[in-house]
Design an enzyme around this catalytic site. Sequence first.
Site, PDB file in Angstrom:
ATOM      1  N   LYS A  13      62.669  -4.927 124.675  1.00  0.00           N
ATOM      2  CA  LYS A  13      61.354  -4.497 125.015  1.00  0.00           C
ATOM      3  C   LYS A  13      61.461  -3.551 126.481  1.00  0.00           C
ATOM      4  CE  LYS A  13      59.731  -8.626 125.525  1.00  0.00           C
ATOM      5  NZ  LYS A  13      61.045  -9.339 125.463  1.00  0.00           N
ATOM      6  N   ARG A  88      52.300 -14.030 126.999  1.00  0.00           N
ATOM      7  CA  ARG A  88      53.212 -14.785 126.437  1.00  0.00           C
ATOM      8  C   ARG A  88      52.884 -16.207 125.768  1.00  0.00           C
ATOM      9  NH1 ARG A  88      58.008 -12.779 129.576  1.00  0.00           N
ATOM     10  NH2 ARG A  88      59.792 -13.386 129.101  1.00  0.00           N
ATOM     11  N   ARG A 123      73.922  -7.205 129.418  1.00  0.00           N
ATOM     12  CA  ARG A 123      72.799  -6.485 130.158  1.00  0.00           C
ATOM     13  C   ARG A 123      73.139  -6.503 131.757  1.00  0.00           C
ATOM     14  NH1 ARG A 123      66.844  -8.138 128.820  1.00  0.00           N
ATOM     15  NH2 ARG A 123      67.134 -10.302 129.557  1.00  0.00           N
ATOM     16  N   ARG A 156      71.586 -10.991 135.521  1.00  0.00           N
ATOM     17  CA  ARG A 156      70.459 -11.995 135.837  1.00  0.00           C
ATOM     18  C   ARG A 156      71.036 -13.393 135.583  1.00  0.00           C
ATOM     19  NH1 ARG A 156      65.468 -10.299 132.267  1.00  0.00           N
ATOM     20  NH2 ARG A 156      65.038 -12.336 132.257  1.00  0.00           N
ATOM     21  N   ARG A 167      65.434 -20.151 126.922  1.00  0.00           N
ATOM     22  CA  ARG A 167      64.386 -19.189 127.276  1.00  0.00           C
ATOM     23  C   ARG A 167      63.932 -18.863 125.472  1.00  0.00           C
ATOM     24  NH1 ARG A 167      67.236 -14.636 129.849  1.00  0.00           N
ATOM     25  NH2 ARG A 167      65.498 -13.467 129.633  1.00  0.00           N
TER      26      ARG A 167
HETATM   27  P1  AMP Z   1      61.515 -11.395 131.410  1.00  0.00           P
HETATM   28  O1  AMP Z   1      62.095 -10.565 132.470  1.00  0.00           O
HETATM   29  O2  AMP Z   1      60.227 -10.903 130.810  1.00  0.00           O
HETATM   30  O3  AMP Z   1      62.631 -12.149 130.434  1.00  0.00           O
HETATM   31  O4  AMP Z   1      61.069 -12.823 132.201  1.00  0.00           O
HETATM   32  C1  AMP Z   1      61.992 -13.642 132.725  1.00  0.00           C
HETATM   33  C2  AMP Z   1      61.305 -14.860 133.327  1.00  0.00           C
HETATM   34  O5  AMP Z   1      60.284 -14.793 134.174  1.00  0.00           O
HETATM   35  C3  AMP Z   1      60.862 -15.706 132.022  1.00  0.00           C
HETATM   36  O6  AMP Z   1      61.877 -16.550 131.432  1.00  0.00           O
HETATM   37  C4  AMP Z   1      59.848 -16.600 132.882  1.00  0.00           C
HETATM   38  O7  AMP Z   1      60.306 -17.672 133.581  1.00  0.00           O
HETATM   39  C5  AMP Z   1      59.314 -15.732 133.701  1.00  0.00           C
HETATM   40  N1  AMP Z   1      58.007 -14.935 133.073  1.00  0.00           N
HETATM   41  C6  AMP Z   1      57.912 -13.672 132.845  1.00  0.00           C
HETATM   42  N2  AMP Z   1      56.695 -13.329 131.980  1.00  0.00           N
HETATM   43  C7  AMP Z   1      56.204 -14.466 132.264  1.00  0.00           C
HETATM   44  C8  AMP Z   1      54.992 -14.790 131.607  1.00  0.00           C
HETATM   45  N3  AMP Z   1      54.013 -13.822 130.989  1.00  0.00           N
HETATM   46  N4  AMP Z   1      54.391 -15.944 131.553  1.00  0.00           N
HETATM   47  C9  AMP Z   1      55.225 -16.894 132.225  1.00  0.00           C
HETATM   48  N5  AMP Z   1      56.454 -16.593 132.684  1.00  0.00           N
HETATM   49  C10 AMP Z   1      56.800 -15.590 132.655  1.00  0.00           C
END
Ligand code: AMP
Length: 219
Positions: A13, A88, A123, A156, A167
């Site tokens: 994404k 989400r 990544r 990360r 996740r």
């Molecule tokens: P991402 O970079 O989108 O993979 O997000 C990394 C982490 O940020 C996730 O595993 C969650 O802990 C937190 N996170 C990101 N977006 C959300 C969301 N919309 N709702 C809740 N937690 C989020």
Amino acid sequence: MRIIFIGAPGTGKGTQAQWITDKYNIPKISTGDILRNETLKKTELSKKIKKIISCGKLINDNIVIQLIRKRIKEKDCNQGFLLDGFPRTVNQANAIEKINVKIDCIIEFSLTEKLILERIRGRRIHIESGRIYHIIFNPPIVENKDNITGQPLIIRDDDKEEKIKKRIKEYKKFTIPLIKYYRHTAKLNNIKYYKIDASYTTLEIKKNIENIIKNNVLK
Ligand code: AMP
């Protein structure tokens, strides 16, 4: 142009969001990026956020909703935006409906767990900007350095294998119900919904999304 990208971690994404920002001049709003930048601060809240992200769990809906509400009011969102990683949960989707944010199009990225793990293993990210690289599929010009700033790239903390699995578990628990919700409600709310096969190459997926936008969102 208001677009939502939904998909498990590592489905590409963020990579696709990068060119959309340049081509259509709309910001990519990634709650993951916003939250990671919060963790660079030294507040009590940032410590809590860091801990939850590191466990692979979702951050509390209210915190994320507040961040998004504030962000989409900014001037650069006047022509639209691309939401990457938000909503989400069904609760988060309801929150943007409540403030009458009209979404044009949702694109769901679908990929097997095996491929997700393969992709995430390579990544690397530039934390401040959220720019994403892959050591094989999208390497930086200079090894381990961001193309624009030259700053170091990082792996990360939550990209470690056991955390990715957590996740994905969260994704199944909270985001699969959201997908079901959108499948039911998208048409009623005049939102176009597309599911794309994210196992193709970055370029092939880009072409696919370009067509979706050209034929359905910009019309
Ligand atoms: P991402 O970079 O989108 O993979 O997000 C990394 C982490 O940020 C996730 O595993 C969650 O802990 C937190 N996170 C990101 N977006 C959300 C969301 N919309 N709702 C809740 N937690 C989020």
